[in-house]
Each structure stands twice: as C-alpha cells, then as structure tokens.
Design a protein around this motif. Structure first.
Motif, mmCIF file in Angstrom:
data_model
loop_
_atom_site.group_PDB
_atom_site.id
_atom_site.type_symbol
_atom_site.label_atom_id
_atom_site.label_comp_id
_atom_site.label_asym_id
_atom_site.label_seq_id
_atom_site.Cartn_x
_atom_site.Cartn_y
_atom_site.Cartn_z
ATOM 1 N N THR A 113 0.843 -1.197 0.000
ATOM 2 C CA THR A 113 0.000 0.000 0.000
ATOM 3 C C THR A 113 0.876 1.244 0.000
ATOM 4 N N VAL A 114 0.291 2.353 -0.417
ATOM 5 C CA VAL A 114 0.930 3.663 -0.279
ATOM 6 C C VAL A 114 -0.114 4.636 0.252
ATOM 7 N N ASP A 115 0.362 5.643 0.959
ATOM 8 C CA ASP A 115 -0.533 6.643 1.525
ATOM 9 C C ASP A 115 -0.682 7.806 0.557
ATOM 10 N N VAL A 116 -1.920 8.067 0.138
ATOM 11 C CA VAL A 116 -2.220 9.187 -0.751
ATOM 12 C C VAL A 116 -3.191 10.112 -0.029
ATOM 13 N N ASP A 117 -2.666 11.201 0.494
ATOM 14 C CA ASP A 117 -3.480 12.188 1.215
ATOM 15 C C ASP A 117 -4.303 11.546 2.338
ATOM 16 N N PRO A 172 -13.914 7.590 -3.986
ATOM 17 C CA PRO A 172 -14.150 8.278 -5.273
ATOM 18 C C PRO A 172 -13.232 9.483 -5.497
ATOM 19 N N ALA A 173 -13.047 10.293 -4.464
ATOM 20 C CA ALA A 173 -12.217 11.488 -4.629
ATOM 21 C C ALA A 173 -10.771 11.105 -4.910
ATOM 22 N N THR A 174 -10.262 10.117 -4.178
ATOM 23 C CA THR A 174 -8.887 9.664 -4.389
ATOM 24 C C THR A 174 -8.732 9.027 -5.758
ATOM 25 N N LEU A 195 5.101 6.605 -6.224
ATOM 26 C CA LEU A 195 3.739 6.078 -6.375
ATOM 27 C C LEU A 195 2.672 6.969 -5.751
ATOM 28 N N LYS A 196 3.042 7.817 -4.820
ATOM 29 C CA LYS A 196 2.058 8.668 -4.158
ATOM 30 C C LYS A 196 1.443 9.684 -5.112
ATOM 31 N N ASP A 197 2.188 10.039 -6.146
ATOM 32 C CA ASP A 197 1.733 11.126 -7.023
ATOM 33 C C ASP A 197 1.762 10.777 -8.508
ATOM 34 N N HIS A 198 2.105 9.518 -8.849
ATOM 35 C CA HIS A 198 2.266 9.180 -10.262
ATOM 36 C C HIS A 198 1.858 7.735 -10.526
#
Length: 515
Positions: free
Chosen positions: A66-70, A99-101, A133-136
């Motif tokens: 897993t990765v943390d996205v916001d 949905p937002a993520t 991975l968090k942003d791409h």
C-alpha cells in the motif's frame, strides 16, 4: 573456470550456513536449553553473523502493498506488462474505493523508471518507487539475471538496451498519450540515446527526462569505478572478468560478467565501512536492538543480491561509456531493431524537459558527470532545463533514504508537474505573427457577383475567415472635381513683395484727386 569454482565453494558452504542459522535460533531462544547459557546471546549473535555472511542472497521482492495518498491507503497490485528475454516492464497498479482519491489518481502523470543494470536488481529502487507512487502512475524496468536466460534467446548488448527503452516509452505513450522518464545511475546514457533517436526520427519524445547520478561524461571528476574502466584495456576486461554460466543454470554456456565479481568490487571500494557495519550488527544483536538489526538485514538483503550481466552488454558499456566516450564525442551509432545504424544526436531533442540530479558525495558518478548532459542537449530551451546537487548525499542518497524523500523527490515531483504538457510549437507562433503582419488584401468589388474578402483575425486565433460582402449599387459617373493646387509656403511669401508697388500707385492717384 572461476565461475565454476565459486559455485562449487558456495555449494560446499551451504550445510555450514544452514547449521549457523539453526544454531543462532537455538542459542537465541530463551526457552531452549542452549539459551540458558550465560553466553547464549553472544554465541547466537556470532552464528547469526556467520549465517548472513555465508548465505546465498536471492532476488528480493518489491513488496509494496500500500501507499498513503493524502491520508488514504491505496492498494498496490504489481504485474508484468511486457516480458522481454532480458527484462520485464513491471507496473504498480493502484486501487482504491474512495471516489475522490480515485479521480485524483486517474489524472496523475505516468512515469517510466529505468533501473540500472549494473549488478543489482531493480528492487534496489524500492524506496524510489514507493515514494513516486504517491503522485504518479509508475512503471519500472525489472532486468533479469543473465544466467537464467537460455542461449536460444540470443545475446544482449547496449544497443538492445537502448531499443528496449524506446519500446517501453512507446508502450506508455500508447496508453497515456505521453509519459515522463526517470533514469538512475547507469541507464542515464542509454535513456539519453533512446530519446535522442526518437527525436531524430521525428517521433513523439517524453514530456520530461530526469537523470540521477549517471556517467554521461565519465571524464569529469573520475571516481575509482571510472579509473578502473579507463586504465584497463578492453581486452583485459574480456579476458579477466568474462566467464561462462555453469551447467546448473538455465543460461548454461552464456558469456556473462558474474554478479559476485561486481559485488566484490563494490565491497572493495569501502571495506572498512562494511566491516564496521557488520560489527555494529553483532553488537546490536547482543544488546537486543531489534530496530537496528532489522535495518541492517534489509539493507544487506538488497545490497548482497546481485545478478549476472550479458558479456556483450557489459563490454559495450565499458567501451562506449568509459573508454571511447562516444556519447559526448558525438560518434555513437546504435543498431536499431531494423538492423540499421543510427547516429545518436542529443541536440535533436527540443521539446523534452531535462532535469539532472547529483549527490555532493557521490563516489560512483563524480560531480559534473550527469550535469554534462545539458551541454549535449543544447537545443532544449533553458527554461526547460534544471540541475540539482543534493548536499550531503552519496550515490544511494539521491534515490533512497531521507535526502531522497525530503530534497530530491519534491524537486522531481515539481519538475514533472511543471512540464506535464508540451510547450506551444515555435513554428505556430511565428506563423501567427506573420499573418498579422501582412497588409490587408485589396478587394475589387464587381457589380456582377458577390466576392470573398479575407479578414485576418487576432494572434490568438491566427486563422483567415472568408467573409461574403455584397456589392454596392452602381453610381452615376460625374466630371472630376478640379484639382486643388497647393503652393509651397515659401512661394506665397516670395509673391507678397511683388504686389506692394501696385498698392502704392493706387494710393497716390487717390491723393491727387482730393487735392
């Protein structure tokens, strides 16, 4: 023969390594009778160290779950997109039910990470991948161990590496329209060659290319690695470090540069540092410092896992990059998949944004070696070029660890976001300027039929629009008006004195009559 000797020694050592592992567990378990010995902790630490020094290190897994996205935990599914004989293009697909993520993830840029083929597996870039991975959307080149590739799959040279990179770039462009490329260490050279060839052919090139700690120009600030490659002849490398894979592997008979030789070279560069690290591991085991011992295991599980490189690729790299400097000298020809030679011309790259990163304390690629790429890509506008030196960072520090996460990556993320679209072509802007600069066309109006008048629009549109204009009613011809004649001021002034005598004569006559 050396490869066979090494494999024989490793096979003989396996029983002792297994015994050391078992003994470490026996003495390290408080419930075991052996664990009751006053020196049990020290004995267990000694056996554990022996086990780790003698064990065979297999390829590690990326193991990114897993990765943390916001603040949202996004699941990662790892899969192979393209399977080539010597490389797998691996994708890290992100999944979420938020949905937002999910909307945010869909709009993020696609990045191809080109991992080094220099003795270690692509898992060496695990921290790099997890951070990006968090942003791409992330893809990576996962190079295979040459000893597992059968001879029937043919050889693999530096030219093949360049062709692989081009194929992977086109694959991402086919999915997302375009992509960004990040190369770490050794692949900076073949990546620059791949993008150059694509530009020379008129193909769409990546939106940006980020190069980190690579030997673009190995003549600048040469390190121990550079000196070894420069001071030994091509024939020396071919005769002393190239061996055939033993019969107990799928690639039996293939000529390779063995991974254990590369690993020995890495350790020989800093033997004191590695000795101190292992001694600290022994002390931490005795003290029961689980956090430090686990960090040591993770690092050396990665560092000690090495792969063999095909002999053609290794020797091509030595000759092209470290001895003849073909890229910077402008005489590097690459054999394409069509069997034709093409000249590598970095100056043909014009639209791809270019970012180079170096570590202040890099002992693999010296200062200025990566930055030299800007001098080769001189047709890229200066506004689309950037260089960063990470203070206090060594070679690994620019793509892994705290300095990578806190200094290098924020700069990479900002650069990719800033250049996530191609600039407006200069030719189009010039055409617009020329359209506005042209004088309005002369329109001759005929009473017989309507005509088309060309109207130039503002620069923003730069389009000519046909407009139909009705002809006016015929007008009756008239005699031309008399032309007005304008005399110069000087003539009028000069004529004034000529009228003065006539005025004086008239006044004299009037005076004589009055008398």
């Amino acid at each position: 023969m050396l490869y066979q000797i090494y494999e024989t020694q490793r096979t003989w050592m396996e029983p002792f390594v297994d015994f050391a592992q078992a003994a470490a567990k026996l003495y390290g378990n408080p419930s075991s009778p052996f664990g009751q010995n006053p020196l049990a902790q020290r004995v267990a630490a000694g056996y554990s160290l022996i086990y780790r020094l003698g064990k065979d290190y297999e390829k590690p897994a990326f193991d990114i779950q897993t990765v943390d996205v916001d603040g949202t935990q996004v699941a990662i599914h790892e899969r192979v997109e393209i399977n080539k004989p010597f490389c797998e293009l691996r994708r890290f697909k992100r999944f979420t039910d938020n949905p937002a993520t999910l909307t945010k993830l869909k709009g993020q840029p696609a990045v191809l990470i080109v991992a080094p083929l220099s003795g270690h597996y692509a898992t060496l870039l695990r921290d790099t991948v997890k951070t990006i991975l968090k942003d791409h959307k992330v893809y990576i080149t996962d190079w295979k161990n040459a000893r597992t590739v059968p001879l029937s799959d043919g050889a693999f040279g530096l030219d093949d590496y360049v062709n692989y990179v081009q194929e992977f770039i086109r694959h991402l462009q086919g999915i997302y329209g375009n992509c960004h490329v990040i190369s770490v260490c050794q692949p900076t050279v073949p990546v620059l060659a791949a993008v150059s060839l694509m530009a020379s052919r008129g193909e769409t090139t990546p939106l940006s290319m980020t190069m980190m700690g690579g030997p673009i120009d190995a003549r600048k600030s040469p390190t121990a690695v550079n000196n070894l490659a420069m001071n030994k002849s091509y024939e020396w490398f071919e005769n002393n470090v190239i061996y055939r894979v033993p019969s107990n592997f799928p690639g039996a008979g293939r000529r390779v540069y063995p991974g254990f030789l590369q690993h020995s070279g890495f350790v020989a560069m800093n033997p004191d540092r590695h000795a101190s690290s292992h001694y600290d591991y022994f002390q931490d085991l005795i003290k029961g410092d689980d956090a430090s011992t686990e960090a040591h295991r993770k690092f050396y599980d990665e560092y000690n896992a090495v792969l063999d490189m095909d002999a053609d690729y290794y020797l091509d790299t030595i000759k092209t990059v470290f001895q003849e400097f073909k890229l910077v000298n402008g005489n590097w020809d690459v054999m394409g998949v069509n069997g034709k030679l093409e000249r590598v011309r970095p100056e043909d790259i014009k639209t791809t944004a270019h970012f180079t990163i170096e570590g202040e304390l890099d002992d693999i690629s010296g200062s200025g070696q990566t930055e030299a790429a800007h001098g080769l890509c001189y047709n890229i506008p200066k506004t689309r070029q950037k260089h960063l030196e990470v203070k206090g960072a060594g070679h690994y520090g620019i793509f892994s660890g705290r300095r990578w996460r806190e200094i290098a990556y924020p700069a990479v993320k900002s650069f990719i976001l800033e250049h996530n679209q191609l600039p407006a072509p200069v030719e189009h802007a010039q055409a617009a300027i020329e359209t506005i600069a042209k004088p309005s066309p002369i329109v001759v109006v005929s009473a017989a039929a309507p005509v088309t008048k060309v109207v130039s629009t503002p620069v923003a549109a730069a389009v000519t629009i046909p407009v139909t204009v009705s002809a006016p009613a015929p007008v009756k011809a008239q005699a031309p008006a008399p032309k007005a004649v304008h005399k110069p001021v000087a003539s009028a002034v000069n004529a004034a004195p000529a009228r003065k005598p006539a005025v004086k004569k008239t006044l004299a006559k009037k005076a004589s009559r009055r008398r």
